[in-house]
Scaffold this motif. Structure first.
Motif, short mmCIF file in Angstrom:
data_model
loop_
_atom_site.label_atom_id
_atom_site.label_comp_id
_atom_site.label_asym_id
_atom_site.label_seq_id
_atom_site.Cartn_x
_atom_site.Cartn_y
_atom_site.Cartn_z
N ASP A 212 -10.46 -4.11 -0.33
CA ASP A 212 -9.88 -4.75 0.85
C ASP A 212 -8.73 -5.64 0.41
O ASP A 212 -8.94 -6.76 -0.08
CB ASP A 212 -10.93 -5.60 1.57
CG ASP A 212 -12.14 -4.78 1.99
OD1 ASP A 212 -11.98 -3.89 2.82
OD2 ASP A 212 -13.24 -5.01 1.44
N GLY A 213 -7.51 -5.18 0.63
CA GLY A 213 -6.35 -5.95 0.22
C GLY A 213 -6.33 -7.34 0.84
O GLY A 213 -5.93 -8.31 0.20
N GLY A 214 -6.76 -7.44 2.09
CA GLY A 214 -6.75 -8.73 2.77
C GLY A 214 -7.73 -9.71 2.14
O GLY A 214 -7.46 -10.92 2.04
N VAL A 215 -8.89 -9.21 1.71
CA VAL A 215 -9.87 -10.07 1.04
C VAL A 215 -9.32 -10.50 -0.33
O VAL A 215 -9.43 -11.67 -0.72
CB VAL A 215 -11.23 -9.34 0.89
CG1 VAL A 215 -12.18 -10.13 0.01
CG2 VAL A 215 -11.84 -9.08 2.26
N ILE B 11 -2.87 0.69 -3.94
CA ILE B 11 -2.83 -0.62 -3.31
C ILE B 11 -2.45 -1.64 -4.39
O ILE B 11 -3.02 -1.60 -5.50
CB ILE B 11 -4.20 -1.01 -2.71
CG1 ILE B 11 -4.66 0.06 -1.73
CG2 ILE B 11 -4.12 -2.37 -2.02
CD1 ILE B 11 -6.09 -0.15 -1.23
N HIS C 214 0.67 5.60 0.26
CA HIS C 214 -0.08 6.83 0.41
C HIS C 214 0.78 7.96 -0.11
O HIS C 214 1.92 8.09 0.29
CB HIS C 214 -0.36 7.06 1.91
CG HIS C 214 -1.78 7.37 2.20
ND1 HIS C 214 -2.18 8.60 2.66
CD2 HIS C 214 -2.89 6.63 2.08
CE1 HIS C 214 -3.49 8.59 2.82
NE2 HIS C 214 -3.95 7.41 2.47
N HIS D 63 -4.02 7.27 -2.50
CA HIS D 63 -3.50 5.97 -2.09
C HIS D 63 -3.45 5.01 -3.27
O HIS D 63 -4.21 5.13 -4.23
CB HIS D 63 -4.35 5.37 -0.97
CG HIS D 63 -5.79 5.18 -1.32
ND1 HIS D 63 -6.25 4.11 -2.04
CD2 HIS D 63 -6.87 5.95 -1.07
CE1 HIS D 63 -7.55 4.22 -2.19
NE2 HIS D 63 -7.95 5.33 -1.63
N ARG E 186 -9.61 7.51 -10.64
CA ARG E 186 -9.62 6.12 -10.16
C ARG E 186 -9.07 5.19 -11.23
O ARG E 186 -9.52 5.23 -12.37
CB ARG E 186 -11.04 5.68 -9.80
CG ARG E 186 -11.52 6.25 -8.50
CD ARG E 186 -12.97 5.85 -8.23
NE ARG E 186 -13.46 6.54 -7.06
CZ ARG E 186 -13.71 5.93 -5.89
NH1 ARG E 186 -13.53 4.64 -5.77
NH2 ARG E 186 -14.14 6.63 -4.87
N THR F 167 0.87 -1.18 0.00
CA THR F 167 0.00 0.00 0.00
C THR F 167 0.91 1.22 0.00
O THR F 167 2.01 1.17 0.52
CB THR F 167 -0.88 0.05 1.27
OG1 THR F 167 -0.04 0.07 2.41
CG2 THR F 167 -1.80 -1.14 1.34
N PHE G 288 -10.37 2.22 -3.52
CA PHE G 288 -10.14 1.38 -2.34
C PHE G 288 -10.81 0.03 -2.50
O PHE G 288 -11.95 -0.09 -2.92
CB PHE G 288 -10.66 2.07 -1.07
CG PHE G 288 -10.40 1.23 0.15
CD1 PHE G 288 -9.13 1.17 0.71
CD2 PHE G 288 -11.40 0.45 0.70
CE1 PHE G 288 -8.86 0.37 1.80
CE2 PHE G 288 -11.14 -0.37 1.80
CZ PHE G 288 -9.87 -0.40 2.34
N LEU H 170 -14.64 -3.93 -4.25
CA LEU H 170 -14.89 -3.80 -2.81
C LEU H 170 -16.13 -4.61 -2.41
O LEU H 170 -16.07 -5.50 -1.56
CB LEU H 170 -15.10 -2.33 -2.45
CG LEU H 170 -15.31 -2.04 -0.97
CD1 LEU H 170 -13.99 -2.07 -0.22
CD2 LEU H 170 -15.99 -0.70 -0.76
#
Lengths: 446, 422
Positions: free
Chosen positions: B384-387, B338, B331, B336, B361, B329, B382, B410
């Motif tokens: 969810d990087g973890g998902v 990712i 910033h 941001h 975007r 990630t 944005f 997302l």
């Protein structure tokens, strides 16, 4: 000892996707109605025949990945509340926590440019009361475990119960609650079978325990209690018996002790049969259930009679206290245990706890609580309490019960049922419910 | 054996993310076995990743520590700062430390991290320059930035870019010199890099990509840089941020095999008995390649540290390491970026991109021929990087959802998460 924590539970079957929880959260946390900024997110699944809804919400993990990947020490799990807290003054907005979390429990709030996550509103989550369908629940049972965990465990550390049986839970909680000044009677059944009477000359409990006959449990315990009373010792007399030992062959002594108002707490662990000795039917076995003596074959299709409702019979003894309880509702069970103990100081207290039997009912050992919960949610089992003063009332009324098939299909002993048998059981559930409801009404008028 | 030599059950060399996760994992299974942590640092544990924010002033140096003395006391861990590993004698289960003492271990974890890689530019030894890997580096750089009028940042990785942004914001004139033809290569693609470049140019930074420094020499300002094309640059502050190299000098003669990093198997064990390695110094299996790769990123350090700790403690719950997945990630100037997964399009695979000029975007998703996600990259978008990482690791076929997924990663990612690993 580790601590247990309260949690927000989501039941997707009850969710209708209205989004009221998100609005409540956005209002509470951002002061706006922008549901994109809510920390609880509900998603509707398109294209499926039956519309279902999905949830993204911080799980407040016990072993939180967001905390471990935070380079700034801005996330931390609070050891008292269990909530993972975010410290704005330490956060560097790097978003690594969102990469660490596999549950989308912490995400960027585009309104602030910072991450945001559920903090359970300091133990009073705004989303839960906003849910009109009861799909969100704030489960606070952890409080019980934290309190009880500090009391002495009076049951042997090892035991011989079947995997997944809830009787161990019941034994440990009950003995912890009644405390060391107790004499325990356990007639033949699962409770002594799993180790309470002990092995090789030692008991399985840290309180005096004895093993009466099936026929004389209440009578023997009454005599012991009276002897202690005569010598001036205040001892809690406690019986933990199975449904067979209470409703069939032990019924005469139980009924006699109740009629005489003997000062004891008589707990029945109802697994609807003689499960300890090979799963024979008892008078508490429900209609249609398979047992080894009500087999399923060409001629017979399970039990042909309905179950006897023992707790209602005990109500008609006008005992000092009678209640039904379930280990799927521990707060309710604890409340009743407290009342039963208090009542047993002056009279006969009777507590009837349902105990789904992984072995005899044929369901996976990890589903005991789920089966117990389904029994209540379908009204197959009703949770109520009775005192002569206040009469009978429901403690967990289920106004909109699930179809009884939701309960029946959760286990193997009903797998063979014909539609007619299912219909019979559903009718019986409604009849039982009406019967008990009439008793509650009766209590109100008189 | 010599009585004066300290014995410990678990010796952990290093004190950042991999080491801290290993301590957690060991204590989950073994509540009592003595743990000793030896580290070259003189502070409590902190993350190298937070250092750019110490430089910028966003993080107070006193508040970046990830554990306190009480943590080590509660977990029965002996924490020994200023005692980095000097030599490993794997054949006799012992190490020599920088303070001259020795420790005998039953199990050893090498989580010694990395140090700045200094490029072999002629004259680099004749000038003074900054690096950014330790808290001391950060404090020095923070002081220097306040004074700087014209700064040069060598290397446009995330460390260099963070520092360059700080310099720009502090009012210095900044030049970023990068060998490859784009910024943040290895993290973000050309489109994303161009967006990052534009943000820096808008803020007044000079960007010189595709440029190689061929000579460094002292000058009145501080240092003079000569580029391959003959251009010269003057710098009163020179930051060398051209990557890192694992700390493994102590391995000499130890018999522990190493290539780019310390080679480990899927349980983070090295080729030596009783020795494990994790984090930025380890070279472990890559999820996409199957071969052993360097994946020196924070999230992977925690995963590797956990695997190593469980293996060292003999925890039967241990599952093999799934392989490293790149996760980054970034910033910059309030925006941001990712990146999750591999930026290489697999053979027969497909790349989908979309870009909205109005909102800025940008999204790129890469799918394998079997429909599984292998990489997803976003700027100002944005997700969810973890998902996403789980979608990749679990090899979930996204074919029936691809269009919706690309339109809204997302929401669709969360739906799949909720259905699949509720």
């Amino acid at each position: 000892m580790g601590r247990a924590y309260s949690t927000i539970a989501f039941d997707p079957a009850k969710c209708d996707g209205c989004g009221d929880c998100m609005t409540a959260c956005a209002q509470a946390k951002t002061g706006t109605d922008d549901i994109a900024r809510s920390r609880i997110q509900i998603y509707g699944r398109d294209g499926a025949a039956d519309k279902t809804f999905e949830l993204a919400l911080c799980r407040q993990c016990a072993d939180p990945k967001c905390v471990t990947v935070c380079p700034a020490g801005a996330l931390d799990k609070d050891g008292t509340s269990g909530v993972i807290g975010w410290d704005a003054s330490k956060c560097v907005d790097c978003l690594l926590c969102t990469v660490g979390c596999a549950y989308a429990g912490i995400a960027l709030d585009e309104g602030t440019g910072h991450v945001a996550k559920c903090d359970t509103c300091d133990g009073n989550p705004a989303c839960v009361p906003a849910c009109p369908k009861g799909a969100l629940k704030h489960i606070t049972t952890a409080n019980i475990y934290n309190e009880v965990g500090d009391w002495e465990d009076l049951f042997a550390p090892g035991l011989a119960g079947c995997q997944g049986c809830n009787t161990e839970l019941l034994m440990r909680h009950t003995l912890r609650r009644v405390g060391p000044d107790t004499v325990l009677a356990t007639p033949p059944g699962c409770v002594p079978g799993m180790g309470s009477v002990g092995f090789n000359g030692t008991t399985g409990t840290k309180v005096p325990v004895f093993h009466p006959l099936l026929t004389n449990t209440a009578a023997m315990l009454a005599g012991i209690k009276r002897q202690y009373k005569r010598v001036g010792r205040d001892v809690q007399a406690l019986a933990i018996a199975g449904d067979g030992g209470a409703s069939d062959v032990g019924f005469q002594s139980l009924s006699g002790a109740a009629e005489r108002g003997e000062q004891m707490l008589f707990m029945v662990v109802d697994n609807e049969g003689y499960m300890n000795t090979g799963m024979q039917r008892s008078s508490c076995t429900p209609y249609g259930a398979w047992t080894s003596t009500t087999p399923v074959g060409e001629a017979t299709r399970g039990k042909t009679q309905d179950a006897k409702n023992l707790p209602l019979i005990m109500v008609n003894h006008r005992c000092a206290y009678v209640a039904t309880a379930s280990t799927a509702y521990m707060e309710d069970l604890y409340d009743k245990l407290d009342k039963a103990i208090a009542a047993s100081k002056t009279g006969f207290a009777y507590l009837h706890v349902y105990s789904p039997c992984t072995t005899g009912w044929r369901f996976p050992s990890n589903l005991n609580m789920e089966v117990a919960r389904k029994a209540v949610e379908t009204n197959f089992v009703m949770l109520w309490e009775y005192t002569p003063q206040a009469g009978l009332h429901f403690t967990k009324p289920v106004d909109d019960p699930l179809p009884v098939t939701d309960y029946l299909k959760a286990m193997g002993r009903f797998r063979h049922l014909s539609p007619e048998q299912v219909e019979h059981i559903q009718k019986k559930v409604v009849e039982n419910q009406k019967f008990v409801e009439r008793m509650t009404e009766h209590a109100h008028v008189g | 054996m010599d009585r004066a030599i300290e014995h410990t059950k678990y010796l952990i060399a290093g004190s950042s993310h991999a080491a801290l996760e290993a301590i957690n994992a060991i204590r989950m299974h073994d509540a009592e076995g003595p743990i000793t942590v030896v580290t070259r640092d003189s502070y409590l544990p902190y993350s190298p990743t937070v250092l750019p924010y110490v430089v910028s002033g966003k993080s107070a140096p006193a508040r970046i520590f990830l554990r306190d003395d009480d943590f080590f006391a509660r977990n029965k861990v002996s924490y020994r700062p200023e005692s980095g590993l000097k030599a490993l004698h794997a054949d006799r289960n012992s190490v020599e430390l920088a303070d001259g003492s020795s420790v005998v271990y039953e199990k050893l974890l090498l989580a010694t991290g990395a140090s700045p890689a200094i490029p072999p530019i002629p004259g680099i030894d004749t000038v003074s320059y900054h690096v950014l890997r330790t808290l001391d580096d950060a404090l020095k750089l923070r002081g220097a930035i306040a004074e700087s009028k014209q700064a040069v940042v060598l290397g446009a990785g995330l460390v260099g870019m963070h520092a360059a942004e700080n310099l720009v914001k502090a009012g210095a004139s900044v030049t970023i010199v990068e060998m490859s033809d784009q910024l943040t290569s290895g993290y973000f693609d050309k489109v994303a890099a161009d967006m990052i470049e534009q943000a820096f140019r808008d803020a007044g930074a000079k960007i010189m990509t595709g440029s190689r420094v061929v000579r460094l020499e002292p000058s009145a300002a501080g240092a003079k840089l000569t580029l391959e094309n003959g251009t010269t640059l003057e710098a009163d502050l020179l930051l060398v941020a051209t990557g890192v190299k694992p700390n493994m000098g102590y391995l000499n003669g130890s018999g522990v095999e190493h290539a780019q990093g310390i080679l480990v198997d899927d349980r983070m064990q090295t080729t030596a008995a009783n020795v494990w390695a994790a984090g930025d110094c380890a070279q472990a299996r890559g999820f996409f390649t199957g071969t052993k790769v360097m994946n020196a990123i924070l999230p992977d350090a925690t995963i590797q540290g956990r695997v190593a700790g469980m293996a060292m403690a003999g925890d039967p719950g241990l599952k093999d390491y799934a392989g490293g997945v790149p996760l980054n990630t970034y910033h910059f100037f309030g925006r941001h970026a990712i990146s999750v997964g591999s930026s290489t399009v697999p053979e027969g695979g497909e790349m989908v991109t979309r870009f909205d000029e109005k909102t800025g975007r940008y999204l790129k998703a890469i799918f394998a021929p079997d429909g599984c996600l292998t990489g997803i990259f976003g700027v100002n978008e944005f997700f969810d990087g973890g998902v996403m990482a789980q979608l990749i690791l679990r090899r979930i076929d996204l074919t029936p959802l691809r269009e919706r997924f690309v339109a809204n990663p997302l929401a669709v990612g969360r739906e799949i998460m909720s259905q699949t690993w509720r």
